[in-house]
Write a protein that holds these residues in place. Structure first.
Motif, PDB file in Angstrom:
ATOM      1  N   GLN A  25       0.850  -1.199   0.000  1.00 39.95           N
ATOM      2  CA  GLN A  25       0.000   0.000   0.000  1.00 39.95           C
ATOM      3  C   GLN A  25       0.882   1.243   0.000  1.00 39.95           C
ATOM      4  O   GLN A  25       1.932   1.272   0.632  1.00 39.95           O
ATOM      5  N   ASP A  26       0.418   2.248  -0.718  1.00 41.21           N
ATOM      6  CA  ASP A  26       1.199   3.468  -0.866  1.00 41.21           C
ATOM      7  C   ASP A  26       0.530   4.666  -0.183  1.00 41.21           C
ATOM      8  O   ASP A  26       0.768   5.812  -0.553  1.00 41.21           O
ATOM      9  N   ASN A  28       0.637   5.145   3.230  1.00 42.55           N
ATOM     10  CA  ASN A  28       1.264   5.348   4.533  1.00 42.55           C
ATOM     11  C   ASN A  28       0.352   4.919   5.688  1.00 42.55           C
ATOM     12  O   ASN A  28       0.383   5.499   6.777  1.00 42.55           O
ATOM     13  N   GLN A  72       4.911  -0.519   4.354  1.00 46.39           N
ATOM     14  CA  GLN A  72       4.047  -0.544   3.190  1.00 46.39           C
ATOM     15  C   GLN A  72       3.695  -1.950   2.709  1.00 46.39           C
ATOM     16  O   GLN A  72       2.842  -2.103   1.848  1.00 46.39           O
TER      17      GLN A  72
END
Lengths: 114, 115
Positions: A25-26, A28, A72
């Motif tokens: 996942q980007d 955060n 991430q």
């Protein structure tokens, strides 16, 4: 924006083989989750993580292991696949565990164990 | 123990009909959240709405409306003037405040809207 990305999208295994599903996942997000979805049922929580380096068991953890070495990424491992693990696996992430925001889901990974 | 029940497994309607999806939940917690998620044939899960246990105000958003009643532990979802694109599986979901964001899913209701 990629959001939550799962790889691979499809996989066929033989009983006893091992594999790892990767979730990235980007956004955060601190919290990440692995769910499985079986026909006619909602999603059931396998494992989850409340932050980098932490993991915890969910509702159906047996036969799975997870790791969260980087914030991430959240990996789901099957050490010795069984036909009962044939399912669609969803990864999700959220900013916090206080459920003030919704979970963001990946597109799912379809696993078949023969 | 927490539980979500969607008694309707499948619903089939003709386009432009109104349709209500039922959801009943069980929880011992006084602070909890309820969600509706949509899963279209493509498979992804789409967040529709979130309600917390202290907010019983019902909401209308376009063709969608939600009826949250704590007295009956129900969180029903209505689509007005249904469209073919509404065809999907709809999940009612519960999360308790002390459960770290873990979601309890209902079994899902498969809605089929025919032209």
């Amino acid at each position: 924006n990629a959001g939550v990305t799962q790889t691979p999208k499809f996989r066929v295994l033989k009983t006893g083989q091992s594999m790892t599903l990767l979730c990235a996942q980007d956004m955060n997000h601190e919290y990440m989750y692995w769910y499985r979805q079986d026909p006619g049922m909602g999603l059931r929580l396998i494992h989850y993580s409340v932050g980098e380096g932490t993991t915890a068991k969910g509702e159906v953890p047996d036969g799975y292991n997870v790791s969260r070495l980087k914030k991430q990424n959240f990996l789901l491992g099957l050490e010795s696949a069984a036909p009962s693990q044939t399912s669609v696996y969803f990864c999700a992430s959220s900013y916090s565990g206080r459920v003030t925001g919704e979970l963001f889901f990946g597109e799912g990974s379809r696993l078949t164990v023969l | 123990a927490q539980k979500v029940t969607q008694a309707q497994t499948e619903i089939s309607v003709v386009e432009k009909e109104d349709v209500t999806l039922d959801c009943v939940y069980e929880t011992r917690d006084t602070t909890y959240y309820l969600f509706w998620y949509k899963q279209p044939p493509s498979g992804e899960l789409v967040f529709l709405i979130r309600r917390n246990s202290f907010d019983e105000q019902n909401e209308i958003s376009g063709r969608y409306s939600w009826n949250f009643q704590k007295s009956t532990s129900s969180f029903n979802f209505t689509i007005t003037a249904s469209q073919v694109v509404d065809s999907a599986v709809y999940f009612c979901v519960l999360s308790e405040s002390n459960q770290g964001g873990k979601l309890i899913f209902g079994q899902g209701t498969e809605l089929s809207v025919k032209p």
